[in-house]
Design a protein around this motif. Sequence first.
Motif, PDB file in Angstrom:
ATOM      1  N   GLY A  12       0.816  -1.205   0.000  1.00 41.21           N
ATOM      2  CA  GLY A  12       0.000   0.000   0.000  1.00 41.21           C
ATOM      3  C   GLY A  12       0.851   1.256   0.000  1.00 41.21           C
ATOM      4  O   GLY A  12       2.081   1.204   0.049  1.00 41.21           O
ATOM      5  N   PRO A  13       0.216   2.422  -0.053  1.00 37.53           N
ATOM      6  CA  PRO A  13       0.951   3.692  -0.082  1.00 37.53           C
ATOM      7  C   PRO A  13       1.840   3.906   1.132  1.00 37.53           C
ATOM      8  O   PRO A  13       2.835   4.604   1.053  1.00 37.53           O
ATOM      9  N   ASP A  14       1.464   3.295   2.276  1.00 35.08           N
ATOM     10  CA  ASP A  14       2.253   3.487   3.486  1.00 35.08           C
ATOM     11  C   ASP A  14       3.345   2.443   3.644  1.00 35.08           C
ATOM     12  O   ASP A  14       4.030   2.391   4.661  1.00 35.08           O
ATOM     13  N   GLY A  15       3.515   1.601   2.633  1.00 40.01           N
ATOM     14  CA  GLY A  15       4.553   0.582   2.699  1.00 40.01           C
ATOM     15  C   GLY A  15       4.117  -0.705   3.362  1.00 40.01           C
ATOM     16  O   GLY A  15       4.868  -1.667   3.407  1.00 40.01           O
ATOM     17  N   ALA A  16       2.877  -0.759   3.886  1.00 36.49           N
ATOM     18  CA  ALA A  16       2.386  -1.979   4.530  1.00 36.49           C
ATOM     19  C   ALA A  16       1.765  -2.901   3.493  1.00 36.49           C
ATOM     20  O   ALA A  16       1.264  -2.456   2.467  1.00 36.49           O
ATOM     21  N   LEU A  17       1.778  -4.190   3.785  1.00 29.00           N
ATOM     22  CA  LEU A  17       1.177  -5.154   2.876  1.00 29.00           C
ATOM     23  C   LEU A  17      -0.315  -5.283   3.165  1.00 29.00           C
ATOM     24  O   LEU A  17      -0.719  -5.406   4.314  1.00 29.00           O
ATOM     25  N   THR A  18      -1.129  -5.262   2.130  1.00 31.59           N
ATOM     26  CA  THR A  18      -2.582  -5.362   2.276  1.00 31.59           C
ATOM     27  C   THR A  18      -2.971  -6.832   2.423  1.00 31.59           C
ATOM     28  O   THR A  18      -2.609  -7.646   1.584  1.00 31.59           O
ATOM     29  N   PRO A  19      -3.705  -7.200   3.479  1.00 33.08           N
ATOM     30  CA  PRO A  19      -4.066  -8.617   3.641  1.00 33.08           C
ATOM     31  C   PRO A  19      -5.069  -9.080   2.595  1.00 33.08           C
ATOM     32  O   PRO A  19      -5.989  -8.360   2.234  1.00 33.08           O
ATOM     33  N   VAL A  20      -4.855 -10.290   2.093  1.00 31.84           N
ATOM     34  CA  VAL A  20      -5.814 -10.920   1.198  1.00 31.84           C
ATOM     35  C   VAL A  20      -6.950 -11.479   2.051  1.00 31.84           C
ATOM     36  O   VAL A  20      -6.704 -12.013   3.130  1.00 31.84           O
ATOM     37  N   PRO A  21      -8.229 -11.350   1.627  1.00 36.45           N
ATOM     38  CA  PRO A  21      -9.330 -11.818   2.462  1.00 36.45           C
ATOM     39  C   PRO A  21      -9.224 -13.299   2.793  1.00 36.45           C
ATOM     40  O   PRO A  21      -8.793 -14.109   1.972  1.00 36.45           O
ATOM     41  N   ASP A  22      -9.618 -13.621   3.999  1.00 32.94           N
ATOM     42  CA  ASP A  22      -9.689 -15.011   4.423  1.00 32.94           C
ATOM     43  C   ASP A  22     -10.712 -15.748   3.562  1.00 32.94           C
ATOM     44  O   ASP A  22     -11.716 -15.166   3.136  1.00 32.94           O
ATOM     45  N   PRO A  23     -10.496 -17.044   3.281  1.00 30.91           N
ATOM     46  CA  PRO A  23     -11.461 -17.791   2.458  1.00 30.91           C
ATOM     47  C   PRO A  23     -12.880 -17.792   3.008  1.00 30.91           C
ATOM     48  O   PRO A  23     -13.833 -18.011   2.265  1.00 30.91           O
ATOM     49  N   THR A  24     -13.036 -17.546   4.317  1.00 34.50           N
ATOM     50  CA  THR A  24     -14.375 -17.528   4.915  1.00 34.50           C
ATOM     51  C   THR A  24     -14.986 -16.129   4.931  1.00 34.50           C
ATOM     52  O   THR A  24     -16.083 -15.958   5.454  1.00 34.50           O
ATOM     53  N   ALA A  25     -14.302 -15.146   4.369  1.00 35.87           N
ATOM     54  CA  ALA A  25     -14.806 -13.771   4.397  1.00 35.87           C
ATOM     55  C   ALA A  25     -16.125 -13.663   3.651  1.00 35.87           C
ATOM     56  O   ALA A  25     -16.350 -14.325   2.638  1.00 35.87           O
ATOM     57  N   SER A  26     -17.006 -12.809   4.134  1.00 33.74           N
ATOM     58  CA  SER A  26     -18.305 -12.602   3.490  1.00 33.74           C
ATOM     59  C   SER A  26     -18.123 -11.852   2.174  1.00 33.74           C
ATOM     60  O   SER A  26     -17.111 -11.158   1.979  1.00 33.74           O
ATOM     61  N   PRO A  27     -19.092 -11.968   1.246  1.00 33.17           N
ATOM     62  CA  PRO A  27     -19.004 -11.192   0.003  1.00 33.17           C
ATOM     63  C   PRO A  27     -18.857  -9.693   0.261  1.00 33.17           C
ATOM     64  O   PRO A  27     -18.142  -9.006  -0.469  1.00 33.17           O
ATOM     65  N   GLY A  28     -19.513  -9.182   1.301  1.00 31.90           N
ATOM     66  CA  GLY A  28     -19.383  -7.765   1.619  1.00 31.90           C
ATOM     67  C   GLY A  28     -17.963  -7.404   2.015  1.00 31.90           C
ATOM     68  O   GLY A  28     -17.431  -6.368   1.598  1.00 31.90           O
ATOM     69  N   ALA A  29     -17.327  -8.266   2.829  1.00 23.69           N
ATOM     70  CA  ALA A  29     -15.953  -8.007   3.239  1.00 23.69           C
ATOM     71  C   ALA A  29     -15.001  -8.092   2.045  1.00 23.69           C
ATOM     72  O   ALA A  29     -14.067  -7.296   1.927  1.00 23.69           O
ATOM     73  N   VAL A  30     -15.250  -9.052   1.165  1.00 21.82           N
ATOM     74  CA  VAL A  30     -14.422  -9.174  -0.040  1.00 21.82           C
ATOM     75  C   VAL A  30     -14.547  -7.911  -0.882  1.00 21.82           C
ATOM     76  O   VAL A  30     -13.544  -7.380  -1.379  1.00 21.82           O
ATOM     77  N   HIS A  31     -15.771  -7.406  -1.026  1.00 24.11           N
ATOM     78  CA  HIS A  31     -15.970  -6.219  -1.858  1.00 24.11           C
ATOM     79  C   HIS A  31     -15.287  -5.006  -1.243  1.00 24.11           C
ATOM     80  O   HIS A  31     -14.661  -4.203  -1.974  1.00 24.11           O
ATOM     81  N   ARG A  32     -15.378  -4.830   0.051  1.00 22.97           N
ATOM     82  CA  ARG A  32     -14.729  -3.679   0.695  1.00 22.97           C
ATOM     83  C   ARG A  32     -13.214  -3.739   0.503  1.00 22.97           C
ATOM     84  O   ARG A  32     -12.557  -2.719   0.258  1.00 22.97           O
ATOM     85  N   TRP A  33     -12.643  -4.938   0.619  1.00 22.46           N
ATOM     86  CA  TRP A  33     -11.202  -5.088   0.402  1.00 22.46           C
ATOM     87  C   TRP A  33     -10.841  -4.776  -1.045  1.00 22.46           C
ATOM     88  O   TRP A  33      -9.880  -4.065  -1.315  1.00 22.46           O
ATOM     89  N   TRP A  34     -11.612  -5.308  -1.974  1.00 24.02           N
ATOM     90  CA  TRP A  34     -11.305  -5.142  -3.397  1.00 24.02           C
ATOM     91  C   TRP A  34     -11.326  -3.675  -3.804  1.00 24.02           C
ATOM     92  O   TRP A  34     -10.450  -3.205  -4.533  1.00 24.02           O
ATOM     93  N   THR A  35     -12.328  -2.948  -3.335  1.00 28.17           N
ATOM     94  CA  THR A  35     -12.440  -1.534  -3.716  1.00 28.17           C
ATOM     95  C   THR A  35     -11.355  -0.681  -3.054  1.00 28.17           C
ATOM     96  O   THR A  35     -11.132   0.455  -3.477  1.00 28.17           O
ATOM     97  N   GLY A  36     -10.681  -1.217  -2.046  1.00 27.12           N
ATOM     98  CA  GLY A  36      -9.590  -0.488  -1.425  1.00 27.12           C
ATOM     99  C   GLY A  36      -8.258  -0.639  -2.141  1.00 27.12           C
ATOM    100  O   GLY A  36      -7.290   0.038  -1.803  1.00 27.12           O
ATOM    101  N   LEU A  37      -8.205  -1.520  -3.142  1.00 28.46           N
ATOM    102  CA  LEU A  37      -6.981  -1.715  -3.915  1.00 28.46           C
ATOM    103  C   LEU A  37      -6.892  -0.682  -5.036  1.00 28.46           C
ATOM    104  O   LEU A  37      -7.891  -0.099  -5.451  1.00 28.46           O
ATOM    105  N   THR A  38      -5.702  -0.514  -5.544  1.00 28.72           N
ATOM    106  CA  THR A  38      -5.545   0.348  -6.706  1.00 28.72           C
ATOM    107  C   THR A  38      -5.967  -0.413  -7.962  1.00 28.72           C
ATOM    108  O   THR A  38      -6.064  -1.653  -7.955  1.00 28.72           O
ATOM    109  N   THR A  39      -6.203   0.326  -9.035  1.00 27.90           N
ATOM    110  CA  THR A  39      -6.578  -0.318 -10.300  1.00 27.90           C
ATOM    111  C   THR A  39      -5.493  -1.280 -10.753  1.00 27.90           C
ATOM    112  O   THR A  39      -5.785  -2.387 -11.239  1.00 27.90           O
ATOM    113  N   ALA A  40      -4.240  -0.886 -10.595  1.00 31.12           N
ATOM    114  CA  ALA A  40      -3.126  -1.742 -11.016  1.00 31.12           C
ATOM    115  C   ALA A  40      -3.084  -3.031 -10.196  1.00 31.12           C
ATOM    116  O   ALA A  40      -2.824  -4.116 -10.732  1.00 31.12           O
ATOM    117  N   GLN A  41      -3.363  -2.928  -8.890  1.00 26.86           N
ATOM    118  CA  GLN A  41      -3.364  -4.119  -8.048  1.00 26.86           C
ATOM    119  C   GLN A  41      -4.490  -5.063  -8.438  1.00 26.86           C
ATOM    120  O   GLN A  41      -4.304  -6.281  -8.525  1.00 26.86           O
TER     121      GLN A  41
END
Length: 587
Positions: free
Chosen positions: A198-227
């Motif tokens: 991420g912009p702050d140098g930290a690694l963005t966690p990939v959602p856990d396989p049990t994550a809800s569709p809502g949690a997956v969507h929130r994570w996905w929209t937080g990524l950059t287009t390139a990511q």
Amino acid sequence: MAAGAIELDEDAAAVARGQAGVGRAEASLSSGHQRSQRALDRCAQSWSGPRSDVFAAAARGTAAALAGTGQACGTAASLLGDLAVAVRRTEDELAALGAQHRALPAHLMTPGIDLTGPAGDAQRRADVLSGQAHEATSELKRVERRIAGEMNALTDRLVPRLAGLPSCALVRKIHPGTGGGGGLAGALSTLTAALLVGPDGALTPVPDPTASPGAVHRWWTGLTTAQRDALVRADPRHWGNLDGIPVLDRDLANRIVLPQEIRDLRAELQQRFPEGEPGRYRTTYLGYGTGEVRTENPAWTAWDDLNQRLAGAASIDQRLHHGYLLIGFQPYAGSGRAIVSQGDPDTAAHTSIFVPGTTARLGSIDGDIERSDVMGGSASRSGAGSGTFAHVTWLGYDAPPTVLGDAPHLGWAEKGAPLLDGFASGLRATHAAGGRSHVTVVGHSYAATVIGQAASHGHRLEVDDVLMVAAAGAGVGHGWLGDDGTTVDDLHLSGPSRGHVYATRSRSDPIRWANDTHLGVDPTRATFGATVFGASPGTTHDGYWKDDTAALRSMGLVIAGRGPDVPPPTDDQRLGDPADVTFAPGS
């Protein structure tokens, strides 16, 4: 080159991209470490007291974490360098193998081998050619296995070093062969894409396989287009079937996968059945005077299964050229799974989800898409205003393959229910700008049982309206017990279920002989409380989607959000005694 052979040019490029990506991460982390150290030095000069000591300790911890992560990135760069050497070494081996192949006698390299000479000579030439081909194939497989082993070793060495650091969260362990590109390139791209800095140098966690569709969507929209693009191209099979990923991103991923799967299916079909379709039946003689038994040839069954999967994939490919979206594709899962949409559910005002029933499989999906389209046309003609439509054909579960042997069992619905539940929740999560669309799920025959299961037994189905067409059971209750108190209130939807569950069945549909079984209560039963609408006289079990039938017009009204306008059945559409059913308003 044989299917599955490694494209080394692509691998070398992937290694280079991986090295560049890790290099950028290392530089970013180094810069962050330097900035934190300078801030710590300034504070030490101008701030004293107990609070400054607490801050200094925390800052030193952060600086140490950044330094440790930078060291891990350095380790990754070193390992990638080792891998680049391995790729170049393998490239040399394949070049040598190619030189051996080119050195074969010309008459063995020419597809049109002269078989007009003596039969013995022709047979010897064919034997030599077969042996050379087998040897070349074995050599390619040996090389690919060695590279896969090196990639596994790389992953095993890299992941533990990253996972223990506080600013890293690498959840999914990557293995060769999972990447969309296949072989080393796909695995390495996936591994590199998982290091989401991420912009702050930290690694963005990939959602856990049990994550809800809502949690997956929130994570996905937080990524950059390139990511997002890197992830889709690295592992399209995963992201193209994950609920919570936006529809257009899933479509992009599955468009990468589809042509690869079509090529693989054709290659497997040719390899296993080079002479074409086997005989469908075989005869077993039981002995003198006892007759014979004619049974289906297992070889033909295997050929037909592959051929059907290929036909379904090819028909989907044709539809993608006409504006359809592919938002799920798993040709080898069960009898083959696919989710195809006409229109974008993420922007549509009205979305229908059609779930086919017994005997549905990938090879028959074209007919299911036709039914979905016909319902869409009926909804458009219903005068729902300017709202846009999306019509999804959801073959995302394993339907019972046979009517008598499999359809009477509830297990198919129990396994399909959480898949349908997850898909509907995903559409809710990804709808544009968090807006709300009107969603209707339509289940034909056994699929009505799937829907009922997805809206009960701990599930909440994120749809507004339910259409149960020619259902044997509603998936809730115990039909064989008669009136056991089960009603539409036992179905849990986005809003109230009463007044939003609709059912129909023709008087001439033989499914009536299967009603009120252990698949649940008959949804047209009066005590269940669904709104029953009419089907034209003479409608068969598969005939509800014929042009301009009464049932089709009513389905169009519900999909367009005009459920209250559904007309009651006419006298010739009533299911026996009027006391046995509840009719639409106005009856």
